[in-house]
Design an enzyme around this catalytic site. Structure first.
Site, PDB file in Angstrom:
ATOM      1  N   ASP A  53       0.837  -1.206   0.000  1.00 44.42           N
ATOM      2  CA  ASP A  53       0.000   0.000   0.000  1.00 44.42           C
ATOM      3  C   ASP A  53       0.868   1.252   0.000  1.00 44.42           C
ATOM      4  OD1 ASP A  53      -2.219  -1.559  -0.142  1.00 44.42           O
ATOM      5  OD2 ASP A  53      -3.050  -1.000   1.812  1.00 44.42           O
TER       6      ASP A  53
ATOM      7  N   TYR B 247      -1.844   4.756  -2.690  1.00 46.72           N
ATOM      8  CA  TYR B 247      -3.302   4.874  -2.576  1.00 46.72           C
ATOM      9  C   TYR B 247      -3.890   5.600  -3.790  1.00 46.72           C
ATOM     10  CZ  TYR B 247      -3.444   2.931   2.104  1.00 46.72           C
ATOM     11  OH  TYR B 247      -3.356   2.076   3.165  1.00 46.72           O
TER      12      TYR B 247
ATOM     13  N   ASN C 224      -3.183  -4.451  -1.268  1.00 48.81           N
ATOM     14  CA  ASN C 224      -4.445  -4.471  -2.010  1.00 48.81           C
ATOM     15  C   ASN C 224      -4.673  -3.193  -2.801  1.00 48.81           C
ATOM     16  OD1 ASN C 224      -4.732  -3.625   0.866  1.00 48.81           O
ATOM     17  ND2 ASN C 224      -6.775  -3.002   0.210  1.00 48.81           N
TER      18      ASN C 224
ATOM     19  N   HIS D 186      -1.466  -3.362   6.111  1.00 48.76           N
ATOM     20  CA  HIS D 186      -2.906  -3.548   5.901  1.00 48.76           C
ATOM     21  C   HIS D 186      -3.762  -2.969   7.023  1.00 48.76           C
ATOM     22  CE1 HIS D 186      -6.074  -5.033   3.480  1.00 48.76           C
ATOM     23  NE2 HIS D 186      -6.371  -6.113   4.180  1.00 48.76           N
TER      24      HIS D 186
ATOM     25  N   HIS E  12      -9.936  -5.759   9.161  1.00 49.61           N
ATOM     26  CA  HIS E  12      -9.355  -6.813   8.321  1.00 49.61           C
ATOM     27  C   HIS E  12      -9.175  -8.138   9.046  1.00 49.61           C
ATOM     28  CE1 HIS E  12      -8.810  -3.767   5.311  1.00 49.61           C
ATOM     29  NE2 HIS E  12      -7.973  -3.075   6.059  1.00 49.61           N
TER      30      HIS E  12
ATOM     31  N   HIS F  90       1.722  -8.314   3.117  1.00 45.75           N
ATOM     32  CA  HIS F  90       0.788  -7.208   3.372  1.00 45.75           C
ATOM     33  C   HIS F  90      -0.270  -7.543   4.422  1.00 45.75           C
ATOM     34  CE1 HIS F  90      -1.081  -3.385   2.784  1.00 45.75           C
ATOM     35  NE2 HIS F  90      -2.244  -3.944   2.478  1.00 45.75           N
TER      36      HIS F  90
END
Length: 381
Positions: A116, A119, A149, A272, A245, A235
């Protein structure tokens, strides 16, 4: 060292000139460039050129594309000690700027980022602004990253492949480690005293997968007599007592945890979850002195904010040693073949305040011990 940069001019040369004195370039290296489309966006020329061989622990001055500003970088040391900065879920906010400022305020040798980055989330100009934001640090020290992600950006309806921008812009040395994918790879640091494995949470990892076969072969090549430190980054965390999560790393844990345990991995870093959490050494949901220490460091400064709620009665709560929902960064200083110190620096304050500290003994060194001291939270594992 691979140098990557972007130019609006798609015909600009993919050349890096470099030397040990400002303005005096005694060598040059030619690379290649690529571009990509994303809907109506077309990237500039994304150049990659590998310079070297370079001397360890040495400052080099360089210029990209035979034009523009001179930059400088320092190569990592060939022996211990070595210091890694670790940040996850960085983004482009005021908190990001604070994190980067705190990182730049102290010396280090290499930066590790477990996913990440920008963004951008399909807004491709944000990849460009992210590059400008991190350039002061990323141009001066190696940045070794793996995908999260937010790097996927897949839109299957219009056949936009996942990780298109990430793979084009952040080329990691996967081929050098025998990997066929930019989403997972490994490298040595400090002359082989540390081996760092970057795993792909969003690449296939189950039985029969290419990533699993690669990881088995990679870990089998590590000689812990020569390489006392073994680190892993991914991640989605395998252990997490935050409400955010929950369970998202469980399938990967079931598929790969035994491999890391049998290899005696020392530390597993994840992102994450937008908070900081450090666990004791674990294997299969139980404290185990031969297992890795698990650290979540997804608090770099992203736009989604902090994950504020931890679950008090979570089944892993007794394994969680320290947890706090604040932005910050971590530093792992490997002092010698047996000892390293990990510090987490919270940036809620004007200065990067050390809120958590732990001394770690390499699993290649033998026994582990646990000790506590008064004042600032400190452990020895």
């Amino acid at each position: 060292m691979c140098i990557s940069w972007v130019t609006d001019d798609r015909s600009a040369p993919s050349v890096v000139e470099y030397g040990r004195s400002p303005g005096k370039y005694t060598a040059s290296a030619a690379g290649d460039h690529t571009t990509y489309h994303y809907f109506f966006y077309k990237s500039g020329a994304i150049h990659h050129a590998t310079i070297g061989p370079l001397e360890p622990g040495t400052t080099y001055y360089y210029r990209c594309g035979k034009a523009g500003d001179e930059l400088s970088l320092r190569t990592p040391p060939a022996t211990l000690p070595i210091e890694f900065v670790v940040i996850g879920d960085l983004g482009q906010t005021g908190w990001t700027a604070s994190t980067l400022s705190h990182i730049g305020g102290g010396d280090y040798d290499m930066l590790l980022l477990p996913g990440d980055l920008s963004y951008a989330d399909t807004q491709q100009p944000l990849w460009d602004s992210f590059g400008r934001l991190v350039q002061p640090l990323a141009s001066a020290r190696p940045w070794m990253v793996t995908a999260g992600n937010h790097e996927m950006e897949a839109l299957p309806v219009v056949e936009l492949a996942p990780f298109a921008a990430y793979n084009a812009r952040w080329r990691m040395p996967h081929e050098e480690s025998g990997s066929r994918s930019n989403l997972y790879y490994s490298f040595d640091a400090a002359g082989g005293a540390a081996h760092v494995v970057m795993l792909g949470s969003y690449a296939a990892f189950g039985e029969g997968s290419e990533q699993r076969r690669w990881l088995e072969a990679d870990l089998a090549r590590v000689d812990r007599r020569r390489t006392p430190w073994l680190l892993v980054l991914l991640h989605a965390p395998w252990y997490n007592t935050n409400q955010a999560h929950q369970g998202e790393g469980e399938k990967m844990r079931l598929a790969m945890e035994r491999m890391l345990y049998e290899a005696r991995v020392d530390v597993v870093f994840a992102g994450h979850v937008h908070a900081y959490e450090r666990f004791t050494r674990i294997y299969d949901n139980e404290a185990d002195s031969r297992g890795p220490m698990y650290i979540t460091i997804g608090d770099g400064g992203n736009r989604e904010g902090l994950a504020l709620r931890f679950i008090a009665d979570h089944r892993s709560a007794h394994l969680s040693v320290f947890r706090e929902a604040s932005f910050g960064h971590g530093r792992l200083r490997i002092v010698n073949e047996t000892s390293a110190v990990w510090t987490w620096h919270r940036n809620d304050d004007e200065y990067a305040t050390v809120r958590d500290e732990v001394w770690i003994e390499s699993l290649a060194a033998g026994k582990q011990s646990i000790a506590r001291t008064a004042g600032r939270h400190t452990d020895e594992l």
